[in-house]
Design a protein around this motif. Structure first.
Motif, mmCIF file in Angstrom:
data_model
loop_
_atom_site.group_PDB
_atom_site.id
_atom_site.type_symbol
_atom_site.label_atom_id
_atom_site.label_comp_id
_atom_site.label_asym_id
_atom_site.label_seq_id
_atom_site.Cartn_x
_atom_site.Cartn_y
_atom_site.Cartn_z
ATOM 1 N N PRO A 92 38.883 44.668 43.954
ATOM 2 C CA PRO A 92 37.952 44.323 43.925
ATOM 3 C C PRO A 92 37.629 43.776 45.367
ATOM 4 N N ALA A 93 37.885 44.515 46.896
ATOM 5 C CA ALA A 93 37.913 43.548 48.073
ATOM 6 C C ALA A 93 36.637 43.819 48.194
ATOM 7 N N SER A 133 42.088 50.985 43.856
ATOM 8 C CA SER A 133 42.766 51.135 42.626
ATOM 9 C C SER A 133 44.032 50.756 42.254
ATOM 10 N N ASN A 134 44.934 49.827 40.895
ATOM 11 C CA ASN A 134 46.422 49.761 41.705
ATOM 12 C C ASN A 134 47.187 50.303 41.056
ATOM 13 N N LYS A 135 47.196 51.746 41.491
ATOM 14 C CA LYS A 135 47.643 53.095 41.683
ATOM 15 C C LYS A 135 48.294 52.915 43.301
ATOM 16 N N SER A 136 46.628 53.288 44.093
ATOM 17 C CA SER A 136 46.325 53.525 45.124
ATOM 18 C C SER A 136 47.322 52.547 45.955
ATOM 19 N N HIS A 137 46.905 50.368 45.244
ATOM 20 C CA HIS A 137 47.227 50.043 46.005
ATOM 21 C C HIS A 137 48.549 49.682 45.792
ATOM 22 N N ARG A 138 49.735 49.877 44.257
ATOM 23 C CA ARG A 138 50.864 50.076 45.163
ATOM 24 C C ARG A 138 51.464 51.442 45.648
ATOM 25 N N GLN A 139 50.855 52.370 45.396
ATOM 26 C CA GLN A 139 51.645 52.992 46.824
ATOM 27 C C GLN A 139 51.539 53.470 48.073
ATOM 28 N N ASN A 190 49.996 42.016 50.372
ATOM 29 C CA ASN A 190 52.076 42.579 49.605
ATOM 30 C C ASN A 190 51.563 41.833 48.724
ATOM 31 N N LEU A 191 51.320 40.494 48.264
ATOM 32 C CA LEU A 191 51.416 39.022 47.488
ATOM 33 C C LEU A 191 49.976 39.184 46.386
ATOM 34 N N ALA A 192 49.404 38.443 47.254
ATOM 35 C CA ALA A 192 47.368 37.876 47.210
ATOM 36 C C ALA A 192 47.549 39.071 46.316
ATOM 37 N N ALA A 193 47.911 40.298 46.961
ATOM 38 C CA ALA A 193 46.771 41.456 46.393
ATOM 39 C C ALA A 193 47.082 41.845 45.305
ATOM 40 N N ILE A 238 45.441 41.961 41.201
ATOM 41 C CA ILE A 238 45.690 43.208 40.668
ATOM 42 C C ILE A 238 46.286 42.900 39.079
ATOM 43 N N ARG A 239 46.641 41.951 39.137
ATOM 44 C CA ARG A 239 47.445 41.535 37.726
ATOM 45 C C ARG A 239 46.234 41.298 36.720
ATOM 46 N N SER A 240 45.408 40.585 37.234
ATOM 47 C CA SER A 240 44.158 39.943 36.839
ATOM 48 C C SER A 240 43.308 40.877 36.044
#
Length: 308
Positions: A181-182, A193-199, A167-170, A174-176
């Motif tokens: 890049p897991a 992706s940003n969207k897949s993680h966020r959703q 929730n926090l570090a990822a 992603i903002r950077s």
């Protein structure tokens, strides 16, 4: 070798191509088709290896025709996820899985298929089926390994792995980077992706099971449909990524359907106290509980005890 392999490539947009690894019996072509789907920060390799280990080669040796899907940008699907990737789980549910379904139907038009998933892949599969219930008559059964939709568990592992890292570090990464890049960071086998993680992060935080793109209410739709018979495996040594209580909650919110929940643990007669990954990858799984999978696919639902 009791099976043969090939790679299939399936365009799903102007630039994205899905990879499916087809693994089937060395001589038979009449086995029931099986679609297998990985979870987050992963790819289809959770189900097979170059040395012939894994659930897909096991099923192929039993005569099944396996199609192991790499979701968009993962595994051998192209292009790999990068900072400009805009797809997320909405595209998985509404485009990728339906495309794989249609391909299998085209190749095996007279054979009902089975769907198998690990972890978050079960959420994607159930979401697709309740959103497109016309697909359900063509899916004979479901088998999910450690699949949960929301994380209610409260323990140190959840605090570290979910609250802190996921929730926090990822989100900071992603903002950077523009994506997660897991694999490079050794957080998982593949990127998000940003969207897949966020959703997925939103749904896992005990949020409503509602699509953030168009407001489709999956939980409400699930109450109006009946999924294919579903076997839910949970691992006793899985404190937060597929906690048995969270697996049970996912089964309950998926609506009324024939189902069984089975705990993989020494106390329930198994060889090991499995965890979120080893329930699929342990060398003993093929002798311990993979035969339960083939029983379920064969319709022997009463052969699997509900033990939790």
């Amino acid at each position: 070798m009791p099976y043969r392999e090939e790679s299939l490539f399936l365009p799903v947009s102007g630039s994205d191509i899905l990879h499916l690894r087809r693994i089937r019996h060395a001589t038979r072509d009449d086995g029931a088709p099986v679609l297998l789907l990985h979870g987050v920060m992963a790819n289809g390799r959770i189900f097979y290896s170059d040395s012939g280990k894994g659930l897909a080669p096991y099923l192929a040796a039993q005569g099944y025709d396996c199609f192991v899907l790499d979701l968009r940008g993962r595994g051998n699907s192209t292009p790999p996820i990068h900072r400009h990737s805009r797809h997320g789980q909405t595209e998985t549910i509404t485009e990728d899985l339906p495309a794989a379904f249609r391909l299998i139907r085209q190749l095996r038009p007279d054979s009902p298929m089975h769907w198998i998933a690990h972890s978050w892949g079960g959420v994607h599969m159930t979401s697709t089926l309740v959103r497109y219930p016309a697909m359900i008559p063509h899916v004979a059964s479901l088998v999910y390994f450690g699949s949960k939709r929301s994380v209610h568990a409260k323990n140190l592992n959840k605090l570290l792995e979910v609250d802190l890292v996921w929730n926090l570090a990822a989100r900071a990464i992603i903002r950077s980077c523009g994506y997660l890049p897991a694999r490079k960071l050794k957080l998982g086998a593949d990127s998000e992706s940003n969207k897949s993680h966020r959703q997925s992060k939103y749904w896992a935080k005990i949020a409503p099971w509602v699509d953030s793109d168009d407001g489709f209410d999956y939980r409400q739709a699930a109450q109006k449909t009946s999924l294919p018979p579903a076997l839910y495996f949970a691992a006793i040594n899985d404190p937060c990524r597929g906690h048995p209580d969270d697996v049970r909650r996912f089964r309950a919110e998926s609506g009324p359907h024939v189902s069984c929940m089975h705990l993989l643990a020494r106390q329930t007669g198994h060889l090991h106290d499995y965890n979120h990954v080893s329930l699929l990858t342990h060398p003993d799984a093929r002798h311990d509980h993979f035969p339960m999978v083939t029983d379920w696919l064969a319709g022997k639902y009463h052969a699997i005890p509900e033990n939790i």
